[in-house]
Design an enzyme around this catalytic site. Structure first.
Site, PDB file in Angstrom:
ATOM      1  N   HIS A  14       0.799  -1.234   0.000  1.00 54.55           N
ATOM      2  CA  HIS A  14       0.000   0.000   0.000  1.00 54.55           C
ATOM      3  C   HIS A  14       0.839   1.296   0.000  1.00 54.55           C
ATOM      4  O   HIS A  14       0.780   2.102  -0.930  1.00 54.55           O
ATOM      5  CB  HIS A  14      -0.897   0.038   1.244  1.00 54.55           C
TER       6      HIS A  14
HETATM    7  C1  BDR Z   1      -3.066   0.658   5.374  1.00 54.89           C
HETATM    8  O1  BDR Z   1      -3.253   0.118   6.680  1.00 54.89           O
HETATM    9  C2  BDR Z   1      -2.057  -0.374   7.190  1.00 54.89           C
HETATM   10  O2  BDR Z   1      -2.225  -1.682   7.610  1.00 54.89           O
HETATM   11  C3  BDR Z   1      -1.021  -0.244   6.111  1.00 54.89           C
HETATM   12  O3  BDR Z   1       0.219   0.173   6.660  1.00 54.89           O
HETATM   13  C4  BDR Z   1      -1.581   0.790   5.173  1.00 54.89           C
HETATM   14  O4  BDR Z   1      -1.188   2.107   5.532  1.00 54.89           O
HETATM   15  C5  BDR Z   1      -3.760  -0.242   4.359  1.00 54.89           C
HETATM   16  O5  BDR Z   1      -5.120  -0.294   4.623  1.00 54.89           O
END
Ligand code: BDR
Ligand code: CA
Length: 312
Positions: A241
């Site tokens: 992400h």
């Molecule tokens: C987001 O949530 C976290 O678990 C990850 O680091 C990312 O920023 C994805 O939904």
């Protein structure tokens, strides 16, 4: 000579946050003024420790790190150890960091810096608590924020922590609402994009094969981070992400987006933290965000691998 883009990264590491920080610190186009840390994937003491480890892995003890808010603005913290492991950074074994946290609170640092320095881009990779608290306490800092480029939300892909909500927005929907209503230019890298950025085996092996310290560490981070989402989605690789935020700054031509209205649900128990993205422009609500919809995943991983290769 072109001037470097001034950024502040606000983060809750998290393996994918860690890779985003490494990408930023490996990119000469960016001037990382500081890193502010927030509670999210794991509680604040761990996200702060993890940030120090990553900055040290990048060989950049000159980057100041500030710990910020330990709790969301008006609700208890929700964490994600089921995804990131107990430490938030399970995977590689990284040494205890020498680099210290700065004494100043992250919110004070944001306010002080943004009062003095114009044209700063904020890069939130976690819940928006630090940013919204700074904006609430010192609204005038908005003038000096060039743009907020954040990872959060989802529309076409739905949610990941609830059926309707993405984790970063769900943890602090009040903060997200403040940010989306701030009038500051916002670009959103939602699940709609990150679910196209999959760490398939060939991509993780490209990191592992790098002849430096950072490449194999990135492979170990993504190896661990993948196991939960690969099982959940039944895919060959899991989404990476947060590095999409930094890649967007480096090469926006890798992405497709549309300027639309985005509104955060702050009331409903069922859909708390949902990002209602008016992609089809069917409402007359004002356009407040650039919603990124597609990514050239091969181009993104090529850029990421090339940059990680330049680290120690
Ligand atoms: C987001 O949530 C976290 O678990 C990850 O680091 C990312 O920023 C994805 O939904
Ligand atoms: Ca994150």
């Amino acid at each position: 000579m072109t001037t470097k883009r001034k950024i502040i990264i606000d983060t809750d590491p998290g393996q994918d946050d860690a890779v985003a920080i490494l990408l930023a610190l490996a990119s000469p186009e960016l001037d990382v003024l500081g890193i502010t840390v927030v509670a999210g994937n794991v509680p604040l003491p761990l996200t702060a420790l993890n940030t120090r480890k990553i900055v040290e892995l990048a060989g950049r003890p000159d980057i100041p790190i500030y710990a910020g808010c330990a709790e969301p603005m008006d609700r208890p913290l929700v964490t994600a150890e089921h995804v990131h492991g107990r430490t938030g950074l399970d995977g590689p074994t990284l040494p205890d960091p020498q680099i210290e946290l700065q004494a100043e609170h992250a919110v004070d640092y944001l306010i002080d810096t943004l009062r003095e320095t114009s044209g700063v881009t904020l890069c939130p990779l976690g819940p928006l608590t630090n940013i919204a608290t700074a904006l609430r306490r010192a609204p005038e800092i908005a003038e000096n924020i060039r743009e907020i480029v954040l990872m959060g939300g989802g529309y076409f892909e739905g949610g990941n922590i609830t059926p309707a909500a993405e984790f970063n927005i769900y943890v602090d929907p009040t903060a997200a609402d403040i940010v989306f209503q701030s009038g500051i230019p916002i670009t959103v890298l939602p699940l709609d994009v990150t679910h196209q950025a999959l760490v398939i085996p060939s991509r993780v092996e490209a990191f592992r094969a790098l002849p430096n310290r950072a490449g194999p560490a990135v492979a170990e981070l993504t190896d661990f981070f993948e196991r939960y989402d690969k099982e959940k989605y039944g895919s060959e690789g899991a989404p990476l992400h947060d590095p999409t935020v930094i890649a967007y700054l480096l090469d926006p031509t890798l992405f497709e987006s549309r300027h639309i209205n985005v509104t955060v649900e702050t009331q409903s128990d069922l859909t708390l933290g949902a990002t209602v993205a008016d992609w089809w422009r069917v409402s007359d609500r004002p356009r407040n965000a650039t919603w990124v919809r597609n990514i050239n995943a091969d181009g993104f991983f090529k850029l990421l691998t090339e940059r990680i290769a330049t680290l120690p």
